[in-house]
Scaffold this motif. Structure first.
Motif, PDB file in Angstrom:
ATOM      1  N   MET A  61       0.802  -1.264  -0.006  1.00  0.00           N
ATOM      2  CA  MET A  61       0.028   0.106  -0.006  1.00  0.00           C
ATOM      3  C   MET A  61       0.684   1.364  -0.005  1.00  0.00           C
ATOM      4  O   MET A  61       0.851   2.242  -0.799  1.00  0.00           O
ATOM      5  N   LEU A  62       1.607   1.303   1.040  1.00  0.00           N
ATOM      6  CA  LEU A  62       2.637   2.721   1.256  1.00  0.00           C
ATOM      7  C   LEU A  62       3.501   2.525  -0.014  1.00  0.00           C
ATOM      8  O   LEU A  62       3.997   3.711  -0.497  1.00  0.00           O
ATOM      9  N   GLY A  63       4.108   1.465  -0.239  1.00  0.00           N
ATOM     10  CA  GLY A  63       5.384   1.547  -1.234  1.00  0.00           C
ATOM     11  C   GLY A  63       4.564   2.044  -2.774  1.00  0.00           C
ATOM     12  O   GLY A  63       5.388   2.614  -3.260  1.00  0.00           O
ATOM     13  N   LEU A  64       3.567   1.452  -3.142  1.00  0.00           N
ATOM     14  CA  LEU A  64       2.993   1.765  -4.252  1.00  0.00           C
ATOM     15  C   LEU A  64       2.873   3.435  -4.365  1.00  0.00           C
ATOM     16  O   LEU A  64       2.889   4.088  -5.315  1.00  0.00           O
ATOM     17  N   PHE A  65       2.234   4.145  -3.252  1.00  0.00           N
ATOM     18  CA  PHE A  65       2.100   5.307  -3.021  1.00  0.00           C
ATOM     19  C   PHE A  65       3.385   6.161  -3.138  1.00  0.00           C
ATOM     20  O   PHE A  65       3.461   7.374  -3.883  1.00  0.00           O
ATOM     21  N   ILE A  66       4.337   5.869  -2.363  1.00  0.00           N
ATOM     22  CA  ILE A  66       5.296   6.624  -2.175  1.00  0.00           C
ATOM     23  C   ILE A  66       6.225   6.695  -3.485  1.00  0.00           C
ATOM     24  O   ILE A  66       6.985   7.799  -3.924  1.00  0.00           O
ATOM     25  N   ARG A  67       6.204   5.541  -4.173  1.00  0.00           N
ATOM     26  CA  ARG A  67       7.053   5.398  -5.592  1.00  0.00           C
ATOM     27  C   ARG A  67       5.741   6.039  -6.712  1.00  0.00           C
ATOM     28  O   ARG A  67       6.655   6.117  -7.941  1.00  0.00           O
ATOM     29  N   GLY A  68       4.852   6.722  -6.383  1.00  0.00           N
ATOM     30  CA  GLY A  68       4.229   7.424  -7.462  1.00  0.00           C
ATOM     31  C   GLY A  68       3.247   6.417  -8.265  1.00  0.00           C
ATOM     32  O   GLY A  68       2.888   6.878  -9.295  1.00  0.00           O
ATOM     33  N   VAL A  69       3.393   5.067  -8.035  1.00  0.00           N
ATOM     34  CA  VAL A  69       2.465   4.184  -8.689  1.00  0.00           C
ATOM     35  C   VAL A  69       1.213   4.343  -8.774  1.00  0.00           C
ATOM     36  O   VAL A  69       0.536   4.389  -9.937  1.00  0.00           O
ATOM     37  N   THR A  70       0.557   4.767  -7.617  1.00  0.00           N
ATOM     38  CA  THR A  70      -0.645   4.935  -7.347  1.00  0.00           C
ATOM     39  C   THR A  70      -1.002   6.212  -6.530  1.00  0.00           C
ATOM     40  O   THR A  70      -0.065   6.810  -6.089  1.00  0.00           O
ATOM     41  N   SER A  71      -2.294   6.636  -6.754  1.00  0.00           N
ATOM     42  CA  SER A  71      -2.356   7.889  -5.849  1.00  0.00           C
ATOM     43  C   SER A  71      -2.643   7.407  -4.453  1.00  0.00           C
ATOM     44  O   SER A  71      -2.989   6.166  -3.975  1.00  0.00           O
ATOM     45  N   LEU A  72      -3.057   8.478  -3.476  1.00  0.00           N
ATOM     46  CA  LEU A  72      -3.415   8.044  -2.280  1.00  0.00           C
ATOM     47  C   LEU A  72      -4.672   7.393  -2.012  1.00  0.00           C
ATOM     48  O   LEU A  72      -4.512   6.274  -1.540  1.00  0.00           O
ATOM     49  N   VAL A  73      -5.847   7.702  -2.908  1.00  0.00           N
ATOM     50  CA  VAL A  73      -7.043   7.034  -2.912  1.00  0.00           C
ATOM     51  C   VAL A  73      -7.012   5.532  -3.327  1.00  0.00           C
ATOM     52  O   VAL A  73      -7.364   4.603  -2.876  1.00  0.00           O
ATOM     53  N   GLU A  74      -6.029   5.368  -4.512  1.00  0.00           N
ATOM     54  CA  GLU A  74      -5.913   4.176  -4.979  1.00  0.00           C
ATOM     55  C   GLU A  74      -4.975   3.311  -3.919  1.00  0.00           C
ATOM     56  O   GLU A  74      -5.149   2.019  -3.962  1.00  0.00           O
ATOM     57  N   SER A  75      -4.082   3.728  -3.255  1.00  0.00           N
ATOM     58  CA  SER A  75      -3.257   3.084  -2.365  1.00  0.00           C
ATOM     59  C   SER A  75      -4.294   2.537  -1.218  1.00  0.00           C
ATOM     60  O   SER A  75      -3.963   1.431  -0.761  1.00  0.00           O
ATOM     61  N   ALA A  76      -5.267   3.370  -0.747  1.00  0.00           N
ATOM     62  CA  ALA A  76      -6.096   2.946   0.222  1.00  0.00           C
ATOM     63  C   ALA A  76      -6.950   1.782  -0.371  1.00  0.00           C
ATOM     64  O   ALA A  76      -7.415   0.948   0.392  1.00  0.00           O
ATOM     65  N   ALA A  77      -7.338   1.896  -1.558  1.00  0.00           N
ATOM     66  CA  ALA A  77      -8.202   1.017  -2.171  1.00  0.00           C
ATOM     67  C   ALA A  77      -7.457  -0.500  -2.044  1.00  0.00           C
ATOM     68  O   ALA A  77      -8.095  -1.364  -2.095  1.00  0.00           O
ATOM     69  N   VAL A  78      -6.113  -0.205  -2.614  1.00  0.00           N
ATOM     70  CA  VAL A  78      -5.341  -1.560  -2.541  1.00  0.00           C
ATOM     71  C   VAL A  78      -5.215  -2.123  -1.331  1.00  0.00           C
ATOM     72  O   VAL A  78      -5.303  -3.381  -1.137  1.00  0.00           O
ATOM     73  N   GLY A  79      -5.113  -1.357  -0.270  1.00  0.00           N
ATOM     74  CA  GLY A  79      -5.148  -1.940   1.086  1.00  0.00           C
ATOM     75  C   GLY A  79      -6.195  -2.699   1.434  1.00  0.00           C
ATOM     76  O   GLY A  79      -6.464  -3.738   2.236  1.00  0.00           O
ATOM     77  N   ALA A  80      -7.546  -1.944   1.074  1.00  0.00           N
ATOM     78  CA  ALA A  80      -8.898  -2.656   1.499  1.00  0.00           C
ATOM     79  C   ALA A  80      -9.090  -3.795   0.716  1.00  0.00           C
ATOM     80  O   ALA A  80      -9.493  -4.913   1.235  1.00  0.00           O
ATOM     81  N   VAL A  81      -8.837  -3.815  -0.589  1.00  0.00           N
ATOM     82  CA  VAL A  81      -8.854  -5.286  -1.516  1.00  0.00           C
ATOM     83  C   VAL A  81      -7.923  -6.244  -0.800  1.00  0.00           C
ATOM     84  O   VAL A  81      -8.324  -7.526  -0.748  1.00  0.00           O
TER      85      VAL A  81
END
Length: 443
Positions: free
Chosen positions: A237-257
């Motif tokens: 979740m945080l790795g994808l967000f910090i590296r710019g692969v996902t937005s904040l909302v997308e990272s939260a969705a990744v964590g939920a899924v």
């Protein structure tokens, strides 16, 4: 009537309504709308009304229900129980090992949830009965669970920091990274305290029997799998967000899924689990949204009458405070308010007063609004567990076994309050404890 008096009346009215037992969002919103109508006539209602529409343009707010869902899915599916079993086996031989393992459990839960309530519920339901059964001192372990659960609002993904970022207009990613250093420092201080205290007085935490610890090494290694799921979800979740692969909302969705998939892989995903997780997510998310709406409306009216500059005049001109003295006074006021209010109510009340003022102070700190957000979050932690009305004190009383009394809970918390204040002072004196990580990542 001058603007200073209007500001004091607004603030006093809001506090008065809350003392009557009114819901926080209703008291704050009513004062905001009522003041706008009295000052500007019927057209004044547009000020708080338009301010609330800002909420719909802030994508960061969508992360709230997603993070809350993720945390409840992991806790309700029993993954947290598996974690405690792993920590119980691996730390059982250490002095105060179960208590230290409980602190580490709280750190992991914080990384899964971001709410103090979840850590408190899991610690009370899982850790407390186990430690009581093994003869641990009830005052010691009451403090451990309360202090450890407070880490949930400092270690990312912190829901409180999301709220602060929305109101202060600061990147939530910077706030999360800034909370890592202070959060881990505080957890380390807790563990050192427990270890030293049990070494000095072993009767507080009797050693486990050899029979309890005679598990073969192969089985111990297999238990380590319990820690893999939370770590994978957190890093993903945080790795994808910090590296710019996902937005904040997308990272939260990744964590939920990912949390839902983890529960399914464990064979624990059921209609009852989904229903219970969704119900709790809706309840907590709705509460936060109403509070933010009220805060935005109040802030619009409060700033519109020039009250922010009046507060700045009182602090800097009338009282002749230095910037650092003003910041220290703010922290003290946070702790005092926290004896009677929860963290979200505190943020709603002080954001219109303090956030713009801090932005104008010359403290010589790069990213001082992010740094101040960490200080605010840490004072929330202290306020959570400070008598007489600290939120976690009464939550603990409701969740703890009956042999732990309210007196025990009050006695247990003071060492942890002292350690939290010590950590707060360290972060104020050495801002790089909080700021080095966001500055390193976003240099």
């Amino acid at each position: 009537m001058n603007y200073e008096m209007i500001a004091l009346l607004m603030f006093g009215s809001m506090m008065g309504l809350m003392l009557t037992g009114q819901r926080v969002f209703a008291a704050v919103g009513f004062v905001a709308a009522g003041t706008a109508l009295l000052l500007y006539g019927t057209g004044g209602i547009e000020m708080p009304f338009n301010a609330t529409f800002k909420l719909f343009s802030w994508n960061a707010i969508l992360t709230l229900p997603l993070f809350i869902y993720m945390g409840y899915m992991l806790s309700e599916s029993g993954i947290a129980e598996d974690l405690y079993e792993m920590l119980h086996v691996w730390f059982g031989r250490m002095a105060g090992g179960l208590a230290i393992g409980t602190i580490l459990l709280m750190v992991i839960i914080s990384a899964m949830n971001g709410l103090s309530v979840a850590g408190m519920a899991i610690g009370s339901a899982i850790a407390l009965p186990e430690m009581l059964r093994r003869g641990y001192d009830k005052v010691l372990i009451s403090g451990v669970v309360q202090g450890g659960s407070s880490l949930g609002i400092l270690i990312p993904p912190s829901v409180v920091m999301v709220l602060y970022s929305v109101i202060a207009r600061e990147p939530v990613s910077h706030l999360w990274l800034a909370g890592v250093g202070p959060g881990l420092l505080m957890a380390t201080i807790f563990c050192i305290y427990i270890y030293i205290r049990v070494k000095v007085n072993p009767s507080l935490a009797p050693a486990l029997t050899e029979a309890e610890l005679a598990m073969p090494l192969r089985e111990k290694l297999l238990l380590l799998r319990a820690g893999i799921i939370p770590v994978v979800i957190f890093v993903l979740m945080l790795g994808l967000f910090i590296r710019g692969v996902t937005s904040l909302v997308e990272s939260a969705a990744v964590g939920a899924v990912a949390a839902t998939v983890a529960a399914a892989l464990k064979g624990r995903l059921s209609r009852r689990l989904i229903h219970e997780t969704a119900r709790k997510t809706l309840a907590i998310s709705s509460m936060f949204l109403w509070l933010i709406l009220a805060a935005l409306a109040f802030s619009a009216v409060f700033d519109g009458i020039g009250a922010v500059r009046a507060i700045e005049s009182i602090f800097i001109t009338n009282w002749e405070l230095t910037p650092w003295q003003a910041v220290i006074l703010m922290q003290v006021s946070f702790i005092i308010m926290g004896m009677f209010l929860d963290d979200t109510a505190m943020l709603v009340i002080v954001a219109p007063l303090y956030v713009p003022l801090v932005d104008r102070l010359d403290l010589g700190i790069d990213g001082q609004m992010v740094w101040f957000g960490v200080l605010y979050t840490m004072t929330c932690q202290i306020a959570y567990i400070t008598p007489p009305f600290g939120y976690n004190l009464f939550l603990m009383r409701g969740l703890a076994p009956k042999e732990i009394t309210l007196i025990d809970i009050y006695k247990s918390i003071w060492p942890f309050v002292i350690m939290m204040v010590t950590t707060l002072v360290l972060v104020m004196v050495f801002p790089q404890i909080a700021m080095w990580l966001p500055q390193y990542v976003y240099r």
